[in-house]
Write a protein that holds these residues in place. Structure first.
Motif, PDB file in Angstrom:
ATOM      1  N   ILE A  19       0.838  -1.195   0.000  1.00 60.81           N
ATOM      2  CA  ILE A  19       0.000   0.000   0.000  1.00 60.81           C
ATOM      3  C   ILE A  19       0.879   1.254   0.000  1.00 60.81           C
ATOM      4  O   ILE A  19       0.631   2.206  -0.752  1.00 60.81           O
ATOM      5  N   ILE A  20       1.913   1.260   0.818  1.00 62.48           N
ATOM      6  CA  ILE A  20       2.824   2.405   0.872  1.00 62.48           C
ATOM      7  C   ILE A  20       3.520   2.603  -0.467  1.00 62.48           C
ATOM      8  O   ILE A  20       3.556   3.716  -1.006  1.00 62.48           O
ATOM      9  N   ASN A  21       4.060   1.537  -1.036  1.00 68.29           N
ATOM     10  CA  ASN A  21       4.757   1.646  -2.325  1.00 68.29           C
ATOM     11  C   ASN A  21       3.830   2.098  -3.442  1.00 68.29           C
ATOM     12  O   ASN A  21       4.211   2.934  -4.269  1.00 68.29           O
ATOM     13  N   ASN A  22       2.611   1.562  -3.494  1.00 65.82           N
ATOM     14  CA  ASN A  22       1.639   1.990  -4.509  1.00 65.82           C
ATOM     15  C   ASN A  22       1.302   3.467  -4.353  1.00 65.82           C
ATOM     16  O   ASN A  22       1.149   4.185  -5.344  1.00 65.82           O
ATOM     17  N   SER A  23       1.186   3.904  -3.114  1.00 68.32           N
ATOM     18  CA  SER A  23       0.861   5.309  -2.860  1.00 68.32           C
ATOM     19  C   SER A  23       2.004   6.227  -3.261  1.00 68.32           C
ATOM     20  O   SER A  23       1.793   7.285  -3.850  1.00 68.32           O
ATOM     21  N   ILE A  24       3.237   5.832  -2.949  1.00 63.81           N
ATOM     22  CA  ILE A  24       4.403   6.632  -3.339  1.00 63.81           C
ATOM     23  C   ILE A  24       4.494   6.734  -4.856  1.00 63.81           C
ATOM     24  O   ILE A  24       4.874   7.776  -5.393  1.00 63.81           O
ATOM     25  N   ASP A  25       4.119   5.682  -5.566  1.00 58.29           N
ATOM     26  CA  ASP A  25       4.140   5.709  -7.031  1.00 58.29           C
ATOM     27  C   ASP A  25       3.260   6.817  -7.601  1.00 58.29           C
ATOM     28  O   ASP A  25       3.540   7.339  -8.677  1.00 58.29           O
TER      29      ASP A  25
END
Length: 78
Positions: A19-25
């Motif tokens: 979730i964090i990585n998708n959001s940073i993207d």
């Protein structure tokens, strides 16, 4: 110019890292300098870009999980 340091904490999920990585993207669609760290991400850009990036980050994560987001805003550079 604004600088923001943001930490995102997905709740009640086993997919927090994803979730964090998708959001940073989502930040790639904005003209921001970013520094991704182990506990937070720093953003730097125009006022409008930083606020839009933070909003995008939050909404992307909140569509996948309950989240807490902690942000520190400054008018100084990295």
């Amino acid at each position: 110019m604004l600088t923001a340091e943001v930490s995102l904490y997905p709740q009640k999920t086993t997919s927090a890292s994803q979730i964090i990585n998708n959001s940073i993207d989502t930040l790639r669609q904005y003209d921001l300098q970013t520094q991704v760290g182990s506990m937070s991400t720093r953003l730097q850009g125009t006022d409008q870009e930083v606020w839009a990036g933070l909003q995008s980050l939050f909404y992307k994560a909140s569509n996948q999980s309950e989240v807490n987001m902690v942000v520190t805003i400054s008018n100084s550079a990295f």
